[in-house]
Motif scaffolding. Structure first.
Motif, mmCIF file in Angstrom:
data_model
loop_
_atom_site.group_PDB
_atom_site.id
_atom_site.type_symbol
_atom_site.label_atom_id
_atom_site.label_comp_id
_atom_site.label_asym_id
_atom_site.label_seq_id
_atom_site.Cartn_x
_atom_site.Cartn_y
_atom_site.Cartn_z
ATOM 1 N N ILE A 70 0.846 -1.184 0.000
ATOM 2 C CA ILE A 70 0.000 0.000 0.000
ATOM 3 C C ILE A 70 0.886 1.240 0.000
ATOM 4 N N SER A 71 0.463 2.242 -0.739
ATOM 5 C CA SER A 71 1.199 3.504 -0.776
ATOM 6 C C SER A 71 0.203 4.623 -1.051
ATOM 7 N N ARG A 72 0.686 5.853 -0.963
ATOM 8 C CA ARG A 72 -0.206 6.980 -1.224
ATOM 9 C C ARG A 72 0.585 8.163 -1.746
ATOM 10 N N ASP A 73 -0.117 9.004 -2.472
ATOM 11 C CA ASP A 73 0.441 10.262 -2.962
ATOM 12 C C ASP A 73 -0.569 11.339 -2.585
ATOM 13 N N ASN A 74 -0.308 12.026 -1.492
ATOM 14 C CA ASN A 74 -1.285 13.006 -1.015
ATOM 15 C C ASN A 74 -1.436 14.178 -1.978
ATOM 16 N N ALA A 75 -0.388 14.483 -2.712
ATOM 17 C CA ALA A 75 -0.491 15.566 -3.688
ATOM 18 C C ALA A 75 -1.499 15.233 -4.781
ATOM 19 N N LYS A 76 -1.633 13.943 -5.066
ATOM 20 C CA LYS A 76 -2.590 13.498 -6.082
ATOM 21 C C LYS A 76 -3.881 13.004 -5.450
ATOM 22 N N ASN A 77 -3.958 13.086 -4.114
ATOM 23 C CA ASN A 77 -5.171 12.649 -3.420
ATOM 24 C C ASN A 77 -5.509 11.199 -3.746
ATOM 25 N N THR A 78 -4.486 10.354 -3.794
ATOM 26 C CA THR A 78 -4.649 8.988 -4.283
ATOM 27 C C THR A 78 -3.916 7.999 -3.389
ATOM 28 N N VAL A 79 -4.556 6.849 -3.229
ATOM 29 C CA VAL A 79 -3.969 5.717 -2.514
ATOM 30 C C VAL A 79 -3.861 4.558 -3.501
ATOM 31 N N TYR A 80 -2.815 3.762 -3.345
ATOM 32 C CA TYR A 80 -2.583 2.656 -4.267
ATOM 33 C C TYR A 80 -2.476 1.330 -3.515
ATOM 34 N N LEU A 81 -2.783 0.265 -4.228
ATOM 35 C CA LEU A 81 -2.506 -1.082 -3.735
ATOM 36 C C LEU A 81 -1.823 -1.831 -4.875
ATOM 37 N N GLN A 82 -0.538 -2.088 -4.696
ATOM 38 C CA GLN A 82 0.224 -2.862 -5.670
ATOM 39 C C GLN A 82 0.092 -4.333 -5.313
ATOM 40 N N MET A 83 -0.443 -5.109 -6.243
ATOM 41 C CA MET A 83 -0.672 -6.530 -6.026
ATOM 42 C C MET A 83 0.333 -7.308 -6.855
ATOM 43 N N ASN A 84 1.265 -7.957 -6.206
ATOM 44 C CA ASN A 84 2.251 -8.790 -6.894
ATOM 45 C C ASN A 84 2.002 -10.260 -6.577
ATOM 46 N N SER A 85 2.284 -11.083 -7.535
ATOM 47 C CA SER A 85 2.108 -12.535 -7.389
ATOM 48 C C SER A 85 0.731 -12.903 -6.854
ATOM 49 N N PRO A 86 -0.332 -12.372 -7.440
ATOM 50 C CA PRO A 86 -1.659 -12.758 -6.963
ATOM 51 C C PRO A 86 -1.951 -14.213 -7.306
ATOM 52 N N ASN A 87 -2.855 -14.806 -6.559
ATOM 53 C CA ASN A 87 -3.313 -16.171 -6.832
ATOM 54 C C ASN A 87 -4.833 -16.172 -6.826
ATOM 55 N N ALA A 88 -5.392 -17.323 -7.105
ATOM 56 C CA ALA A 88 -6.846 -17.424 -7.252
ATOM 57 C C ALA A 88 -7.581 -16.976 -5.985
ATOM 58 N N GLU A 89 -6.971 -17.169 -4.834
ATOM 59 C CA GLU A 89 -7.611 -16.776 -3.566
ATOM 60 C C GLU A 89 -7.699 -15.258 -3.397
ATOM 61 N N ASP A 90 -7.018 -14.514 -4.235
ATOM 62 C CA ASP A 90 -7.092 -13.056 -4.182
ATOM 63 C C ASP A 90 -8.254 -12.503 -5.004
ATOM 64 N N THR A 91 -8.966 -13.369 -5.695
ATOM 65 C CA THR A 91 -10.141 -12.929 -6.451
ATOM 66 C C THR A 91 -11.197 -12.396 -5.495
ATOM 67 N N ALA A 92 -11.598 -11.140 -5.690
ATOM 68 C CA ALA A 92 -12.534 -10.496 -4.769
ATOM 69 C C ALA A 92 -12.883 -9.110 -5.282
ATOM 70 N N VAL A 93 -13.855 -8.509 -4.631
ATOM 71 C CA VAL A 93 -14.104 -7.085 -4.828
ATOM 72 C C VAL A 93 -13.252 -6.344 -3.798
ATOM 73 N N TYR A 94 -12.478 -5.383 -4.260
ATOM 74 C CA TYR A 94 -11.563 -4.639 -3.392
ATOM 75 C C TYR A 94 -12.140 -3.255 -3.106
ATOM 76 N N TYR A 95 -12.142 -2.898 -1.829
ATOM 77 C CA TYR A 95 -12.722 -1.632 -1.390
ATOM 78 C C TYR A 95 -11.651 -0.734 -0.780
ATOM 79 N N CYS A 96 -11.691 0.509 -1.153
ATOM 80 C CA CYS A 96 -10.852 1.537 -0.536
ATOM 81 C C CYS A 96 -11.608 2.096 0.670
ATOM 82 N N VAL A 97 -10.890 2.310 1.765
ATOM 83 C CA VAL A 97 -11.535 2.798 2.987
ATOM 84 C C VAL A 97 -10.715 3.929 3.605
ATOM 85 N N GLY A 98 -11.385 4.738 4.414
ATOM 86 C CA GLY A 98 -10.704 5.833 5.083
ATOM 87 C C GLY A 98 -11.205 6.023 6.500
ATOM 88 N N THR A 99 -10.301 6.503 7.355
ATOM 89 C CA THR A 99 -10.626 6.760 8.750
ATOM 90 C C THR A 99 -9.803 7.963 9.218
#
Length: 125
Positions: A70-99
């Motif tokens: 996970i990373s973020r660029d506050n200047a771009k108001n953006t958060v990222y999730l880099q997914m490397n070596s995914p497998n079938a168990e990573d199949t899902a709906v992914y949600y961004c959240v904030g607190t």
């Protein structure tokens, strides 16, 4: 008002890589801790990752530790999730959240005020 919008989902081959993005169309996310959850078919929401507002601290769910970043660029108001070596168990709906504040213990859905609509990630084997 914070409206989170995810993008970057789609079909990826097992062992490949994919990067999800999350932006806010309203209030800036710069002062908030941001994270990612996912929901696989037939399962509950699962904590994936969390990053503090200044990017100094992160926390990861056991299922993705060492593979996702996970990373973020506050200047771009953006958060990222880099997914490397995914497998079938990573199949899902992914949600961004904030607190409003970071805590390593914020790993439950109820800890988060803001949620995006989700983006589908499908890993093909």
């Amino acid at each position: 008002q914070v409206r989170l919008v995810e993008s970057g989902g789609g079909l990826v081959q097992a062992g490949g890589s994919l990067r999800l993005s999350c932006t806010s169309s309203g209030r800036t996310i710069g002062g908030m801790a941001m994270g990612w959850f996912r929901r696989a078919p037939g399962k509950g929401r699962e904590f994936i990752a969390l990053i503090s507002s200044n990017s100094l601290v992160t926390n990861y769910g056991d299922a993705v530790k060492g593979r996702f970043t996970i990373s973020r660029d506050n200047a771009k108001n953006t958060v990222y999730l880099q997914m490397n070596s995914p497998n079938a168990e990573d199949t899902a709906v992914y949600y961004c959240v904030g607190t409003p504040s970071y805590s390593r213990t914020k790993t439950q859905p109820g800890d988060y005020i803001y949620w995006g609509q989700g983006t589908q990630v499908t890993v093909s084997s």
